[in-house]
Structures are given as structure tokens and as C-alpha cells.
Design a protein around this motif. Structure first.
Motif, short mmCIF file in Angstrom:
data_model
loop_
_atom_site.label_atom_id
_atom_site.label_comp_id
_atom_site.label_asym_id
_atom_site.label_seq_id
_atom_site.Cartn_x
_atom_site.Cartn_y
_atom_site.Cartn_z
N GLU A 150 -44.22 109.48 -50.26
CA GLU A 150 -45.58 108.86 -49.94
C GLU A 150 -46.05 109.90 -48.93
O GLU A 150 -47.20 109.57 -49.01
CB GLU A 150 -44.99 107.96 -48.94
N ARG A 168 -34.14 115.32 -54.74
CA ARG A 168 -33.78 115.14 -53.49
C ARG A 168 -35.01 114.86 -52.41
O ARG A 168 -35.31 115.39 -51.75
CB ARG A 168 -33.37 116.98 -52.94
N TRP A 169 -35.59 113.38 -53.18
CA TRP A 169 -36.68 113.07 -52.13
C TRP A 169 -35.70 112.11 -50.14
O TRP A 169 -35.07 111.16 -51.00
CB TRP A 169 -37.38 112.56 -52.48
N SER A 170 -36.09 112.00 -49.27
CA SER A 170 -35.93 111.30 -48.12
C SER A 170 -37.00 110.57 -48.45
O SER A 170 -37.90 110.16 -49.10
CB SER A 170 -35.87 112.70 -47.30
N ASP A 171 -35.59 109.29 -47.00
CA ASP A 171 -37.37 107.74 -47.43
C ASP A 171 -38.86 108.67 -46.49
O ASP A 171 -38.68 109.91 -45.76
CB ASP A 171 -36.70 107.27 -46.53
N GLY A 172 -39.78 107.95 -47.04
CA GLY A 172 -41.10 108.13 -46.85
C GLY A 172 -41.78 109.57 -47.45
O GLY A 172 -43.12 109.79 -46.78
N GLU A 173 -41.19 110.96 -48.24
CA GLU A 173 -41.65 111.68 -48.45
C GLU A 173 -42.17 112.11 -49.43
O GLU A 173 -43.25 112.83 -49.42
CB GLU A 173 -40.61 112.64 -48.70
#
Length: 188
Positions: free
Chosen positions: A158, A151-156
Motif C-alpha cells: 500500500e 516478500r511483502w510485509s503488512d502495509g508495504e
């Protein structure tokens, strides 16, 4: 009788996986140092002190074989014909022989198992010596990763990777001159 064998089996299951010597955990299993050292010489010619330092580095200096252990081991390798030595720049350098290469080939599985046990034991030693706050933080981080799986969102990813890289740099001393310094007494 079944009761005795069940109790005995239960007792064996509870036995520590780490080999012990005089009640203290042994860093290496019997014969592992011999296999590790022969494998290291098989990689490239080495002198005794270099072998001692290499093994010590493997265990993050929590275990360092003594010269009184290393040099008799190397002498036994020479006697068996597995290595030969010569003087270079004031040091005895040990090189593997054809017989030593054959021994490594025959013992390949045992060498890999010894390397695996050494790696696992080095990890155990490192984990056991972590300061309690760091051990707790690592445990919480691992649990958060498990809960967050997939469940990774954009930029998370990184952002988390950047924080981990920053922590690594801190441990490696790279942040000593950075404007933001973490100190043990700094509030969270």
C-alpha cells in the motif's frame, strides 16, 4: 560456404526489429495505418481529423499522420466500398459498410497484429524519450520489484502504491496546488 551463410544469418539476427525508412525508424509497418484506421471506423463512425488525433494520441503525439496521408486513405476505402461518408455538421463522417465489416473480419488477425505493433512501438517511443534520471529510476524500481517478489510485509504494498499514485498525479498535474511540490532542482 557455411561460413558465408552463418555470417549472413548472424547479420540478419542483428538487424533491427523496427522497420526503417530512409535509415530512420518507421513508426508503423507497411499497411498498419490502413488496418488501424479501418478498425477505428469499424468501432464507430468518425471524421478524418478525429482519426488523425486518435492515431496521434496512440503514439503520445510522437507520430501524427498527415492529412495528406489520411484523406487519400479514406478515399481509397470509399472506392473499395469499405466505408461511406456523409456530411454532418460541416464534416465528412465515415461509416463502415457491410463490405468493410467483412474486410475487417477477413483481416482480423492482421488488424490485431497491427494494433499490437502500434502499441509496442508507442511504448518504445515513450521509453526512448524519457529523461535519463527517470529512465534510471524506472529501471531501478523494476529491479527492486523483481528482487522483492513474494516478500511483502503488512502495509508495504500500500505504501509503494501510494508513492506511485503520487508520482502519477504529479505527471498528470494534479499536484500543482499541493503543499508539497517536487521540482527538478529539489535535492533528494
Amino acid at each position: 560456404m557455411a561460413r558465408t551463410s552463418t555470417a549472413k544469418a548472424r547479420k540478419e539476427d542483428d538487424a533491427p526489429a523496427v522497420p526503417r525508412r530512409n535509415g530512420q525508424p518507421r513508426v508503423l509497418s507497411r499497411g498498419d495505418l490502413r488496418l488501424l484506421v479501418l478498425a477505428l471506423i469499424g468501432e464507430q463512425p468518425r471524421h478524418g481529423y478525429e482519426l488523425i488525433q486518435h492515431i496521434s494520441g496512440l503514439f503520445m503525439q510522437a507520430y501524427t499522420p498527415s492529412a495528406g496521408t489520411m484523406y487519400p486513405l479514406l478515399a481509397s476505402f470509399e472506392q473499395a466500398g469499405w466505408v461511406e461518408s456523409e456530411e454532418e455538421d460541416g464534416r465528412r463522417v465515415f461509416r463502415i459498410t457491410a463490405a468493410g465489416e467483412f474486410e475487417l473480419k477477413v483481416q482480423r488477425t492482421q488488424v490485431r497484429l497491427a494494433q499490437r505493433r502500434a502499441f509496442d512501438r508507442a511504448r518504445e517511443i515513450t521509453k526512448a524519450s524519457l529523461p535519463p534520471p527517470l529512465a534510471t529510476a524506472l529501471r531501478e524500481f523494476k529491479q527492486a520489484l523483481v528482487r522483492h517478489h513474494g516478500r511483502w510485509s503488512d502495509g508495504e504494498a500500500e505504501a509503494v502504491a501510494e508513492q506511485l499514485s503520487r508520482a502519477s498525479a504529479l505527471l498528470n498535474g494534479a499536484l500543482a496546488d499541493a503543499p508539497y511540490r517536487v521540482t527538478p532542482t529539489e535535492p533528494e
